[in-house]
Design an enzyme around this catalytic site. Structure first.
Site, mmCIF file in Angstrom:
data_model
loop_
_atom_site.group_PDB
_atom_site.id
_atom_site.type_symbol
_atom_site.label_atom_id
_atom_site.label_comp_id
_atom_site.label_asym_id
_atom_site.label_seq_id
_atom_site.Cartn_x
_atom_site.Cartn_y
_atom_site.Cartn_z
ATOM 1 N N VAL A 24 58.257 47.053 -18.255
ATOM 2 C CA VAL A 24 58.389 47.495 -19.524
ATOM 3 C C VAL A 24 57.159 48.473 -20.185
ATOM 4 C CG1 VAL A 24 59.126 46.857 -21.833
ATOM 5 C CG2 VAL A 24 60.003 45.723 -19.921
ATOM 6 N N LYS A 70 38.176 35.021 -19.444
ATOM 7 C CA LYS A 70 37.647 34.960 -18.035
ATOM 8 C C LYS A 70 38.506 35.434 -16.686
ATOM 9 C CE LYS A 70 34.000 33.553 -17.575
ATOM 10 N NZ LYS A 70 32.617 33.840 -17.467
ATOM 11 N N PRO A 71 39.814 34.933 -17.045
ATOM 12 C CA PRO A 71 40.686 35.661 -16.011
ATOM 13 C C PRO A 71 40.779 37.189 -15.578
ATOM 14 C CG PRO A 71 41.735 33.799 -16.958
ATOM 15 C CD PRO A 71 40.416 34.077 -17.788
ATOM 16 N N THR A 72 40.958 37.625 -17.068
ATOM 17 C CA THR A 72 40.784 39.282 -16.881
ATOM 18 C C THR A 72 39.367 39.802 -16.169
ATOM 19 O OG1 THR A 72 42.496 39.324 -18.499
ATOM 20 C CG2 THR A 72 41.029 41.327 -18.404
ATOM 21 N N CYS A 119 83.354 45.836 -11.311
ATOM 22 C CA CYS A 119 83.418 45.903 -10.056
ATOM 23 C C CYS A 119 84.237 44.746 -9.408
ATOM 24 C CB CYS A 119 81.921 45.866 -9.601
ATOM 25 S SG CYS A 119 81.785 46.309 -7.679
ATOM 26 N N GLU A 149 87.975 40.253 0.917
ATOM 27 C CA GLU A 149 86.557 39.639 1.135
ATOM 28 C C GLU A 149 86.471 38.290 0.902
ATOM 29 O OE1 GLU A 149 82.120 40.125 -1.302
ATOM 30 O OE2 GLU A 149 84.180 40.868 -2.052
ATOM 31 N N ARG A 151 82.369 47.865 -1.439
ATOM 32 C CA ARG A 151 82.815 48.050 -0.313
ATOM 33 C C ARG A 151 84.440 47.807 -0.432
ATOM 34 N NH1 ARG A 151 78.961 47.786 3.494
ATOM 35 N NH2 ARG A 151 77.073 46.613 2.961
ATOM 36 N N HIS A 205 79.968 50.660 -12.297
ATOM 37 C CA HIS A 205 78.933 49.900 -13.105
ATOM 38 C C HIS A 205 78.583 50.692 -14.303
ATOM 39 C CE1 HIS A 205 78.318 46.478 -10.310
ATOM 40 N NE2 HIS A 205 78.607 47.412 -9.352
ATOM 41 N N GLU A 253 77.049 49.682 -16.807
ATOM 42 C CA GLU A 253 75.818 49.461 -17.486
ATOM 43 C C GLU A 253 74.592 49.928 -16.835
ATOM 44 O OE1 GLU A 253 76.438 46.649 -13.763
ATOM 45 O OE2 GLU A 253 77.498 47.807 -14.941
#
Length: 538
Positions: free
Chosen positions: A21, A192-194, A384, A408, A465, A510, A512
């Site tokens: 993002v 500290k972690p950074t 789909c 299927e 498919r 699809h 989206e």
């Protein structure tokens, strides 16, 4: 490479910080200043692509127009920017090693020992240069997957170190996204972690130019000053990325307020052009000031994982933006739907969507949800597998084909209303072998789909498919479910509708993957419009 400049975004301390993002938001901001951008994802896994991965492992598979199965972050890239991405924009360790090993087998390395450095790192760099040559954008923003410290990421980090050495700081920029956690007991954020994450990067020869810090609350000047001192980064280049609880589409605005794009352009010696952010700003304001709410049931087998249907949720939100409507998601596990429960679970929703998927788990629950939508006039969108389930439901309950099914799900069904694409019959390999990418679809006039698209010829992305079995077309059309869209040669069914229903569409593709917050896909906009109308029936 010509004029193209590279921005590399790495992640530290923790995974799932939102690098994708952040990359997309930075692309959005640079575009708002008139620059052209391309975006690329480097994934350190050894799979060639995520096409065969479980959504529980990886989230959704995002399909590009040219048929690449890619990471869901490419969905963010396309939704936030004007970029049209292809398989070149998604790179994995598996692809890199596959290419290098094939070259070695052909004798391209002339008997030399093939090593991670230089052969693997050169191929990683080559993938970036291909995008630069073919697209020639002002900027390529590259997300390096994984977390600094992971063994899998080391070749990618070495490759971008070499690029900085070769092209200089005015052409290559390093952005490090990191976590500044707040310790509840102490009531303060810890840097500290950074510091340790940056130290790890320095050990690999990379000095970040910009730190983007994920925090629960905006950073104080003292915190920025401390990180600046200990991480050797200018204080103005320490960016606060506060948690946002409303919408991810506010993130570009947050980074704009933090002047991330200004810092990038200044650091790279680029002109600070005037920003035209009005369209995005207007969209976000509309999203946050909706007039009404609808509840949409999303019925999918991976519903417990938010990222499994990420593009579906975003596209529904886009449809809501088009109609000043907040969309509330009712997430329904189809395995919880049975003849005793489905009415109680679905009775309050204003629309039902069944997304794509594979396999037989939850199929009967999806069919029950579709039956409920069809018999109660609730707006329905099947995508789909969702479209295929709608065909099966109609065959069983309207046409009287009690054994109707997809091959299927049940290969020996008496009525295979959904069957394997002819081109798939001789395929043995699973990865990358489906009908993938953008294909044209011919939409029939005087149909609901035509009224939504307002076009006879559309192009949509596919990943399947199986297909509607053509020998059943006449039987369906004579009994109320029409074929509203086909491939241009009329061989493949792409869209089905029930004209006597309020709004009932099933699509083999699809949609989206082509929806944006500033340009909602017509099917999602139409679906939400119909759901709003249904909600007002009382």
């Amino acid at each position: 490479m010509s004029r193209t400049k590279f921005i590399f975004v790495t992640g530290g301390v923790s995974s799932s910080l939102g690098k994708g993002v952040t990359v997309a938001a930075l692309g959005c901001l640079l575009e708002s200043r008139g620059y052209t951008v391309s975006l690329q994802k480097m994934d350190p896994y050894i799979n060639i692509d995520p096409g065969t991965m479980s959504p529980y492992q990886h989230g959704e598979v995002y399909v590009t127009a040219d048929g690449a199965e890619t990471d869901l972050d490419l969905g963010y890239y396309e939704r936030f920017t004007h970029s049209k991405l292809t398989r070149k924009n998604s790179v994995s360790t598996g692809q890199i090693y596959n290419t290098v090993i094939q070259r070695e087998r052909k004798g391209d390395y002339l008997g030399r020992t093939v090593q991670v450095v230089p052969h693997i790192t050169n191929e990683i760099r080559n993938r970036m240069y291909i995008v630069a040559r073919e697209e020639n954008p002002d900027f390529i923003i590259v997300e390096i997957g994984g977390t600094v410290g992971d063994i899998e990421s080391i070749p990618f980090l070495e490759a971008i170190r070499q690029m900085r050495y070769e092209h200089g700081s005015s052409n290559v920029l390093f952005v490090h996204l990191t976590l500044v956690p707040t310790i509840t007991a102490a009531g303060e954020a810890k840097t500290k972690p950074t510091q340790h994450s940056v130290k790890e990067l320095l050990g690999l020869g990379i000095q970040p130019d910009i730190l983007v810090c994920r925090v629960s609350q905006p950073m104080t000047k003292e915190m920025k000053n401390k990180l600046s001192l200990f991480c050797n980064v200018k204080e103005e280049n320490v960016i606060s990325a506060s948690d946002i609880s409303t919408s991810i589409y506010e993130i570009p605005k947050m980074y704009k307020e933090e002047k991330l794009d200004e810092v990038v352009l200044k650091t790279m010696g680029m002109e600070l052009r005037e920003s035209n952010f009005s369209e995005w700003d207007k969209m976000v304001k509309g999203l946050l000031t909706t007039k009404q709410t609808v509840q949409i049931a999303v019925v999918g087998k991976y519903i417990s994982l938010q990222d499994a249907y990420r593009s579906i949720y975003e596209s529904l939100s886009h449809g809501g933006i088009a109609h000043d409507t907040k969309v509330e998601f009712i997430k329904v596990d189809p395995e919880n739907l049975n003849k005793d429960s489905y009415v109680e679970i679905l009775k309050k929703v204003h629309g039902i969507l069944v997304p794509g998927g594979f396999g037989d788990r939850g199929i009967e629950g999806k069919i029950l949800a579709i039956q409920y939508a069809r018999t109660n006039g609730i707006p329905f969108l099947g995508i789909c597998l969702g479209m295929q389930c709608a065909v099966v439901e109609y065959g069983r309950n309207v046409l009287g084909l009690k054994d109707a099914n997809s091959t299927e799900i049940r290969p020996d069904t008496e009525h295979p209303v959904i069957s394997l694409l002819e081109e798939q019959n001789d395929i043995e390999q699973m990865g990358g072998t489906m009908r993938l990418g953008s294909y044209p679809c011919k939409v029939k006039e005087n149909t609901l789909s035509y009224s939504e698209y307002k076009s006879i010829l559309i192009h949509e992305r596919h990943r399947h498919r199986f297909e509607f079995t053509n020998r059943y077309r006449k039987q369906y059309e004579e009994n109320g479910m029409i074929i509203a869209g086909t491939s241009p040669d009329d061989n493949l069914v792409e869209i089905v509708e029930i004209p006597k229903h309020n709004w009932f569409i099933g699509v083999q593709f699809h949609p989206e993957f082509q929806s944006k917050p500033t340009l909602p896909h017509p099917l999602f906009a139409g679906f939400i419009r119909a759901s709003v109308k249904y909600s007002k029936k009382g």
